[in-house]
Design an enzyme around this catalytic site. Structure first.
Site, short mmCIF file in Angstrom:
data_model
loop_
_atom_site.label_atom_id
_atom_site.label_comp_id
_atom_site.label_asym_id
_atom_site.label_seq_id
_atom_site.Cartn_x
_atom_site.Cartn_y
_atom_site.Cartn_z
N CYS A 123 2.58 8.31 5.46
CA CYS A 123 2.22 6.42 5.22
C CYS A 123 2.39 5.64 4.45
O CYS A 123 2.89 5.63 3.22
CB CYS A 123 0.02 6.49 5.94
SG CYS A 123 -0.23 4.81 4.84
N VAL A 124 3.67 4.91 4.68
CA VAL A 124 4.40 3.42 3.48
C VAL A 124 4.50 2.56 4.42
O VAL A 124 5.21 2.56 6.33
CB VAL A 124 5.42 4.80 3.73
CG1 VAL A 124 6.19 5.19 4.71
CG2 VAL A 124 6.27 4.19 2.44
#
Length: 226
Positions: free
Chosen positions: A95-96
């Site tokens: 998750c970025v």
């Protein structure tokens, strides 16, 4: 895994070929690229754990899965090496923001790989996929570092993680081992702290006893206390 090359249009094939060529000709520091000539929609890389982080000394395998809408849509990123990190789920999903709302079609695969490596240096607990890691990072940083380092020692410093996938049973055993060692580290810290506190207390009591003895000796010189 079945390749989706046949679903790609010629323009996208040219874009990917250019990206792959760039990765070959201009290697990134601390990032080794693994290319599959039969499936250019799958790019794997080995990231060296950055210095001054609990991931230092480890080598982490990541995978970028490129869809037919690339570069309009970002690739999907996964850690294939198990890692204790706020922004990486138990299944390896990353998750970025670069792979989500901040994606721009001109960023390219190099930028994605560099962003993932930067994530090892500066995690973002506000968008945590691993809630436990995010909570530890915010509330008990030393414990977070200890757990992350244990995962690094167990999973990212062995050559086996690069050559064969682990089974679910092995994953469970490895995770249990990491959790057990983390608990042992925590207990050792508590034990060491208690020992230090006890030593300090004994020193204070010894000083008080010495002062009391000296004062008592002084009082003997006064008739009313003799």
């Amino acid at each position: 895994m079945v390749s989706n090359v046949e679903n790609l249009n010629p323009q996208l094939m040219r874009i990917l070929a250019k990206e792959v060529q760039s990765l070959k000709q201009e290697p990134l520091e601390g990032i080794d690229i693994i290319l599959d000539d039969k499936d250019i929609t799958s790019v794997e890389a080995i990231l060296d754990g950055p210095a001054d982080t609990p991931y230092f000394g480890g080598r982490f395998k990541v995978k970028l899965s490129i869809g037919k809408d690339f570069p309009a849509s970002p690739p999907l990123g996964f850690f294939l090496t198990k890692i204790f990190h706020p922004n990486v789920s138990a299944r390896g999903e990353i998750c970025v923001n670069t792979l989500k709302k901040d994606w721009k079609s001109d960023l390219g695969l190099k930028h994605v790989l560099l962003t993932i490596k930067c994530l090892l240096i500066v995690p973002n607990p506000e968008s945590a996929l691993n809630e436990e890691a995010g909570k530890l990072l915010l509330e008990r940083y030393d414990d977070y570092c200890a757990r992350a380092k244990l995962y690094t020692d167990i999973h990212a410093k062995s050559s086996s993680h690069q050559s064969k996938p682990s089974t679910s049973n092995n994953d469970s055993n490895d995770e249990a081992s990491a959790n057990k060692k983390a608990c042992n580290v925590s207990l050792k810290k508590k034990s060491d702290k208690m020992a230090k506190d006890k030593k300090k207390t004994l020193k204070r009591l010894w000083k008080l006893a010495k002062i009391f003895t000296l004062e008592r000796e002084k009082l003997k010189h006064f008739p009313c206390f003799s």
